[in-house]
Scaffold this motif. Sequence first.
Motif, mmCIF file in Angstrom:
data_model
loop_
_atom_site.group_PDB
_atom_site.id
_atom_site.type_symbol
_atom_site.label_atom_id
_atom_site.label_comp_id
_atom_site.label_asym_id
_atom_site.label_seq_id
_atom_site.Cartn_x
_atom_site.Cartn_y
_atom_site.Cartn_z
ATOM 1 N N MET A 1 9.470 3.176 3.207
ATOM 2 C CA MET A 1 9.153 1.887 3.798
ATOM 3 C C MET A 1 7.627 1.641 3.839
ATOM 4 O O MET A 1 7.108 0.515 3.592
ATOM 5 C CB MET A 1 9.624 1.757 5.317
ATOM 6 C CG MET A 1 9.637 0.330 5.887
ATOM 7 S SD MET A 1 10.322 0.097 7.567
ATOM 8 C CE MET A 1 12.014 0.690 7.348
ATOM 9 N N LYS A 2 6.868 2.528 4.089
ATOM 10 C CA LYS A 2 5.467 2.723 4.134
ATOM 11 C C LYS A 2 5.000 2.278 2.748
ATOM 12 O O LYS A 2 4.121 1.303 2.467
ATOM 13 C CB LYS A 2 4.812 3.784 4.816
ATOM 14 C CG LYS A 2 3.223 3.923 4.573
ATOM 15 C CD LYS A 2 2.915 5.199 4.858
ATOM 16 C CE LYS A 2 2.715 6.117 3.501
ATOM 17 N NZ LYS A 2 2.192 7.448 3.566
ATOM 18 N N ILE B 1 2.788 -1.124 1.694
ATOM 19 C CA ILE B 1 1.661 -0.971 1.037
ATOM 20 C C ILE B 1 1.686 -1.744 -0.441
ATOM 21 O O ILE B 1 0.668 -2.590 -0.654
ATOM 22 C CB ILE B 1 1.177 0.451 0.738
ATOM 23 C CG1 ILE B 1 1.032 1.169 2.019
ATOM 24 C CG2 ILE B 1 0.118 0.619 -0.179
ATOM 25 C CD1 ILE B 1 0.463 2.737 2.115
ATOM 26 N N GLU B 2 2.852 -1.475 -1.258
ATOM 27 C CA GLU B 2 2.895 -2.248 -2.419
ATOM 28 C C GLU B 2 3.008 -3.634 -2.153
ATOM 29 O O GLU B 2 2.159 -4.600 -2.897
ATOM 30 C CB GLU B 2 3.889 -1.635 -3.193
ATOM 31 C CG GLU B 2 3.806 -0.229 -3.813
ATOM 32 C CD GLU B 2 2.665 -0.236 -4.769
ATOM 33 O OE1 GLU B 2 2.620 -1.119 -5.671
ATOM 34 O OE2 GLU B 2 1.944 0.741 -4.716
ATOM 35 N N ASP B 3 3.689 -4.251 -1.323
ATOM 36 C CA ASP B 3 3.781 -5.549 -0.923
ATOM 37 C C ASP B 3 2.468 -6.102 -0.310
ATOM 38 O O ASP B 3 1.982 -7.210 -1.020
ATOM 39 C CB ASP B 3 4.814 -6.070 0.097
ATOM 40 C CG ASP B 3 6.190 -5.428 -0.203
ATOM 41 O OD1 ASP B 3 6.534 -5.576 -1.472
ATOM 42 O OD2 ASP B 3 7.009 -5.479 0.507
ATOM 43 N N ALA B 4 1.685 -5.325 0.307
ATOM 44 C CA ALA B 4 0.331 -5.819 0.673
ATOM 45 C C ALA B 4 -0.602 -6.007 -0.511
ATOM 46 O O ALA B 4 -1.339 -6.933 -0.546
ATOM 47 C CB ALA B 4 -0.091 -4.848 1.748
ATOM 48 N N LYS B 5 -0.503 -4.953 -1.353
ATOM 49 C CA LYS B 5 -1.335 -5.078 -2.512
ATOM 50 C C LYS B 5 -1.084 -6.117 -3.408
ATOM 51 O O LYS B 5 -1.920 -6.929 -3.956
ATOM 52 C CB LYS B 5 -1.201 -3.533 -3.397
ATOM 53 C CG LYS B 5 -1.877 -2.549 -2.761
ATOM 54 C CD LYS B 5 -1.638 -1.357 -3.697
ATOM 55 C CE LYS B 5 -2.312 -0.090 -3.108
ATOM 56 N NZ LYS B 5 -1.982 1.260 -3.950
ATOM 57 N N THR B 6 0.237 -6.337 -3.764
ATOM 58 C CA THR B 6 0.730 -7.378 -4.471
ATOM 59 C C THR B 6 0.161 -8.835 -3.669
ATOM 60 O O THR B 6 -0.393 -9.808 -4.436
ATOM 61 C CB THR B 6 2.336 -7.631 -4.595
ATOM 62 O OG1 THR B 6 2.589 -6.305 -5.021
ATOM 63 C CG2 THR B 6 2.659 -8.841 -5.477
ATOM 64 N N GLU B 7 0.525 -8.781 -2.375
ATOM 65 C CA GLU B 7 0.142 -10.136 -1.834
ATOM 66 C C GLU B 7 -1.426 -10.464 -1.963
ATOM 67 O O GLU B 7 -2.215 -11.707 -2.080
ATOM 68 C CB GLU B 7 0.451 -10.090 -0.354
ATOM 69 C CG GLU B 7 0.345 -11.361 0.474
ATOM 70 C CD GLU B 7 0.904 -11.364 1.992
ATOM 71 O OE1 GLU B 7 0.292 -11.880 2.791
ATOM 72 O OE2 GLU B 7 1.893 -10.452 2.030
#
Length: 166
Positions: free
Chosen positions: A88-89, A93-99
């Motif tokens: 989940m972490k 992190i990947e979602d935040a980077k993509t966003e």
Amino acid sequence: METLLNDFSPGLFAMQTLILLVLIFILVKFAWKPILNSLNDREEGIQNALDAAEKAKLEMQNLQADNQKLLKEARAEREEMLKEARDMKNKMIEDAKTEASESAAKLIAQAQAAIESEKKAAMAELKSHVAGLSLDIAEKVVRTELSNKNKQLELVESMLGEKILN
């Protein structure tokens, strides 16, 4: 030993034997059974205690086995939860980077569009200003050129010559 044989009395012997037999009978009748019963009860109590101890030992082993099993399950569950938390972490992190990348790309695109718009506006303003300056300069040049009549005629003839050629 001789004195014993000399003092031997068969009547006394018979009486003592009879008393001994009565005493044995009384002991067997009243004391021997309770003593045997007591010994049997004690033996049964000891056997029951040993059986209970064996049962308790087996139950303890079963409980320990159950505890080990529960401990293994708890460890496996904890590992699974930790793995899920790590996944989940990483996903967050990947979602935040993509966003952040998408947001940065949008901001860059908006900034480029704003720069292009400002550039076009500046170019239009510069063209307008240059056109105004060119008209002012042309007006001044034409005034100086047209102040003389001969120069006016030459200018008209050259313009006519250019128009015919085109």
